[in-house]
Write a protein that holds these residues in place. Structure first.
Motif, PDB file in Angstrom:
ATOM      1  N   ILE A  72       0.847  -1.203   0.000  1.00  0.00           N
ATOM      2  CA  ILE A  72       0.000   0.000   0.000  1.00  0.00           C
ATOM      3  C   ILE A  72       0.881   1.250   0.000  1.00  0.00           C
ATOM      4  O   ILE A  72       0.666   2.198  -0.747  1.00  0.00           O
ATOM      5  CB  ILE A  72      -0.950   0.002   1.214  1.00  0.00           C
ATOM      6  N   LYS A  73       1.918   1.235   0.838  1.00  0.00           N
ATOM      7  CA  LYS A  73       2.810   2.407   0.932  1.00  0.00           C
ATOM      8  C   LYS A  73       3.488   2.697  -0.409  1.00  0.00           C
ATOM      9  O   LYS A  73       3.509   3.849  -0.871  1.00  0.00           O
ATOM     10  CB  LYS A  73       3.888   2.174   1.999  1.00  0.00           C
ATOM     11  N   VAL A  74       4.007   1.648  -1.050  1.00  0.00           N
ATOM     12  CA  VAL A  74       4.702   1.853  -2.326  1.00  0.00           C
ATOM     13  C   VAL A  74       3.725   2.368  -3.377  1.00  0.00           C
ATOM     14  O   VAL A  74       4.023   3.317  -4.117  1.00  0.00           O
ATOM     15  CB  VAL A  74       5.362   0.545  -2.817  1.00  0.00           C
ATOM     16  N   ILE A  75       2.529   1.793  -3.400  1.00  0.00           N
ATOM     17  CA  ILE A  75       1.515   2.220  -4.374  1.00  0.00           C
ATOM     18  C   ILE A  75       1.140   3.683  -4.139  1.00  0.00           C
ATOM     19  O   ILE A  75       1.126   4.504  -5.059  1.00  0.00           O
ATOM     20  CB  ILE A  75       0.267   1.325  -4.281  1.00  0.00           C
ATOM     21  N   PHE A  96      -6.338  -4.423   2.000  1.00  0.00           N
ATOM     22  CA  PHE A  96      -5.773  -3.926   0.740  1.00  0.00           C
ATOM     23  C   PHE A  96      -6.903  -3.643  -0.252  1.00  0.00           C
ATOM     24  O   PHE A  96      -6.959  -2.576  -0.865  1.00  0.00           O
ATOM     25  CB  PHE A  96      -4.794  -4.953   0.162  1.00  0.00           C
ATOM     26  N   VAL A  97      -7.821  -4.607  -0.375  1.00  0.00           N
ATOM     27  CA  VAL A  97      -8.932  -4.451  -1.332  1.00  0.00           C
ATOM     28  C   VAL A  97      -9.762  -3.219  -0.983  1.00  0.00           C
ATOM     29  O   VAL A  97     -10.083  -2.396  -1.838  1.00  0.00           O
ATOM     30  CB  VAL A  97      -9.821  -5.712  -1.358  1.00  0.00           C
ATOM     31  N   GLN A  98     -10.071  -3.061   0.306  1.00  0.00           N
ATOM     32  CA  GLN A  98     -10.904  -1.916   0.726  1.00  0.00           C
ATOM     33  C   GLN A  98     -10.197  -0.591   0.431  1.00  0.00           C
ATOM     34  O   GLN A  98     -10.831   0.391   0.092  1.00  0.00           O
ATOM     35  CB  GLN A  98     -11.227  -2.027   2.226  1.00  0.00           C
ATOM     36  N   ARG A  99      -8.865  -0.603   0.551  1.00  0.00           N
ATOM     37  CA  ARG A  99      -8.104   0.625   0.325  1.00  0.00           C
ATOM     38  C   ARG A  99      -8.281   1.149  -1.099  1.00  0.00           C
ATOM     39  O   ARG A  99      -8.290   2.355  -1.337  1.00  0.00           O
ATOM     40  CB  ARG A  99      -6.610   0.339   0.606  1.00  0.00           C
ATOM     41  N   PHE A 100      -8.395   0.202  -2.036  1.00  0.00           N
ATOM     42  CA  PHE A 100      -8.452   0.595  -3.446  1.00  0.00           C
ATOM     43  C   PHE A 100      -9.769   0.198  -4.121  1.00  0.00           C
ATOM     44  O   PHE A 100      -9.883   0.231  -5.344  1.00  0.00           O
ATOM     45  CB  PHE A 100      -7.263  -0.014  -4.197  1.00  0.00           C
ATOM     46  N   LEU A 101     -10.750  -0.182  -3.325  1.00  0.00           N
ATOM     47  CA  LEU A 101     -12.038  -0.645  -3.879  1.00  0.00           C
ATOM     48  C   LEU A 101     -12.636   0.406  -4.830  1.00  0.00           C
ATOM     49  O   LEU A 101     -12.703   1.578  -4.499  1.00  0.00           O
ATOM     50  CB  LEU A 101     -13.019  -0.907  -2.723  1.00  0.00           C
ATOM     51  N   GLY A 102     -12.996  -0.094  -6.026  1.00  0.00           N
ATOM     52  CA  GLY A 102     -13.604   0.821  -6.986  1.00  0.00           C
ATOM     53  C   GLY A 102     -12.611   1.437  -7.946  1.00  0.00           C
ATOM     54  O   GLY A 102     -13.000   2.059  -8.940  1.00  0.00           O
ATOM     55  N   ARG A 103     -11.330   1.265  -7.680  1.00  0.00           N
ATOM     56  CA  ARG A 103     -10.297   1.774  -8.621  1.00  0.00           C
ATOM     57  C   ARG A 103      -9.180   0.759  -8.782  1.00  0.00           C
ATOM     58  O   ARG A 103      -7.994   1.119  -8.921  1.00  0.00           O
ATOM     59  CB  ARG A 103      -9.765   3.122  -8.157  1.00  0.00           C
ATOM     60  N   MET A 104      -9.590  -0.539  -8.789  1.00  0.00           N
ATOM     61  CA  MET A 104      -8.631  -1.621  -9.008  1.00  0.00           C
ATOM     62  C   MET A 104      -9.262  -2.652  -9.933  1.00  0.00           C
ATOM     63  O   MET A 104     -10.357  -3.152  -9.645  1.00  0.00           O
ATOM     64  CB  MET A 104      -8.212  -2.262  -7.681  1.00  0.00           C
ATOM     65  N   LEU A 105      -8.588  -2.926 -11.067  1.00  0.00           N
ATOM     66  CA  LEU A 105      -9.093  -3.873 -12.059  1.00  0.00           C
ATOM     67  C   LEU A 105      -8.152  -5.071 -12.144  1.00  0.00           C
ATOM     68  O   LEU A 105      -6.958  -4.942 -11.904  1.00  0.00           O
ATOM     69  CB  LEU A 105      -9.181  -3.218 -13.439  1.00  0.00           C
ATOM     70  N   ASN A 106      -8.714  -6.219 -12.505  1.00  0.00           N
ATOM     71  CA  ASN A 106      -7.935  -7.444 -12.679  1.00  0.00           C
ATOM     72  C   ASN A 106      -8.317  -8.089 -14.004  1.00  0.00           C
ATOM     73  O   ASN A 106      -9.447  -7.977 -14.458  1.00  0.00           O
ATOM     74  CB  ASN A 106      -8.233  -8.427 -11.528  1.00  0.00           C
ATOM     75  N   ILE A 107      -7.349  -8.751 -14.619  1.00  0.00           N
ATOM     76  CA  ILE A 107      -7.597  -9.534 -15.829  1.00  0.00           C
ATOM     77  C   ILE A 107      -7.518 -11.000 -15.438  1.00  0.00           C
ATOM     78  O   ILE A 107      -6.559 -11.416 -14.792  1.00  0.00           O
ATOM     79  CB  ILE A 107      -6.597  -9.203 -16.964  1.00  0.00           C
ATOM     80  N   HIS A 108      -8.574 -11.748 -15.794  1.00  0.00           N
ATOM     81  CA  HIS A 108      -8.623 -13.163 -15.381  1.00  0.00           C
ATOM     82  C   HIS A 108      -8.865 -14.024 -16.621  1.00  0.00           C
ATOM     83  O   HIS A 108      -9.735 -13.694 -17.442  1.00  0.00           O
ATOM     84  CB  HIS A 108      -9.748 -13.374 -14.360  1.00  0.00           C
ATOM     85  N   PRO A 109      -8.151 -15.137 -16.752  1.00  0.00           N
ATOM     86  CA  PRO A 109      -8.226 -15.957 -17.968  1.00  0.00           C
ATOM     87  C   PRO A 109      -9.375 -16.971 -17.973  1.00  0.00           C
ATOM     88  O   PRO A 109      -9.175 -18.183 -18.092  1.00  0.00           O
ATOM     89  CB  PRO A 109      -6.873 -16.676 -17.994  1.00  0.00           C
ATOM     90  N   SER A 110     -10.614 -16.436 -17.831  1.00  0.00           N
ATOM     91  CA  SER A 110     -11.794 -17.282 -18.011  1.00  0.00           C
ATOM     92  C   SER A 110     -12.991 -16.364 -18.254  1.00  0.00           C
ATOM     93  O   SER A 110     -12.888 -15.153 -18.070  1.00  0.00           O
ATOM     94  CB  SER A 110     -12.073 -18.147 -16.771  1.00  0.00           C
ATOM     95  N   LEU A 111     -14.105 -16.980 -18.644  1.00  0.00           N
ATOM     96  CA  LEU A 111     -15.354 -16.204 -18.788  1.00  0.00           C
ATOM     97  C   LEU A 111     -16.041 -16.218 -17.424  1.00  0.00           C
ATOM     98  O   LEU A 111     -16.919 -17.030 -17.153  1.00  0.00           O
ATOM     99  CB  LEU A 111     -16.248 -16.830 -19.856  1.00  0.00           C
TER     100      LEU A 111
END
Ligand code: GRF
Length: 203
Positions: A72-75, A96-111
């Motif tokens: 979190i600090k480095v980010i 960590f998730v709550q800190r950036f919730l709503g402005r964090m995206l992930n790419i996942h290799p499935s539908l």
């Protein structure tokens, strides 16, 4: 707008973002790339593109909480508008998730919601599924469970194996991730509660 990208490996998705940025198709600037693996090739891709490349080895921390605190600090030092997980192979703590919730995206290799978690191609082949693909989603506390913002679909053929499927999926990841990032940076994607909207329309 400022983007921080988290990686763990090759960084081919990062490369797609770098190329989108160089063609003014990202809508913002990648200001830092952070990897939990010091030898990730993606760090070299960042350095070659003149982007701040930071290795933050998780093995140097004695707990997930301690690691995420350091991360979190480095980010935050880079003051990002968006965090992109591009092959970041770490389970994130709720803090960590709550800190950036709503402005964090992930790419996942499935539908998604199919095949959350790992080994998605082998699992899809084992099920003899006909449709496979990749998804960009907002990151929430549920692993690979956040609202999906963009997907690419492909047909699985009888001669496909894990490697061929991985190649087909990754080619599409490199298309949809930059698009989803650009949409977010243009202010067209909103995360709200458990849903997401694009241009005000519920996805
Ligand atoms: C991608 O296929 C992504 O879907 C998965 O990890 C892979 C990362 O590949 N989570 P790269 O490091 O972007 O080449």
């Amino acid at each position: 707008p400022r983007v921080v990208v988290l990686i763990s490996g090759s960084g081919s998705n990062l490369q797609a973002l770098i190329e989108a940025q160089s063609h003014d198709r990202l809508g913002g600037e990648i200001v830092a790339v952070i990897s939990n693996e010091a030898d990730a090739y993606g760090l070299k891709r960042a350095r070659d593109a003149g982007i701040d490349a930071v290795a933050l080895p998780h093995r140097e921390y004695d707990s997930r909480e301690a690691y995420d605190g350091a991360l979190i600090k480095v980010i935050e030092r880079h003051e990002p508008d968006l965090i992109v997980l591009a092959g970041f192979m770490r389970i994130l703590t709720p803090r960590f998730v709550q800190r950036f919730l709503g402005r964090m995206l992930n790419i996942h290799p499935s539908l998604l919601p199919a095949y959350q978690g790992l080994n998605t191609h082998a699992r899809a082949l084992a099920d003899e599924t006909k449709q496979h693909g990749c998804s960009v989603h907002f990151v929430t506390e549920e692993l690979d469970g956040g609202p999906v913002v963009l997907q690419a679909e492909l047909n699985v053929t009888s001669d496909d194996d894990v490697e061929s499927l991985k190649q087909k999926v990754q080619a599409r990841e490199h298309l949809i991730l930059p698009i989803a990032v650009q949409w977010f940076l243009q202010g067209r994607l909103q995360y709200s509660g458990d849903g997401a909207t694009m241009d005000g329309h519920l996805l």
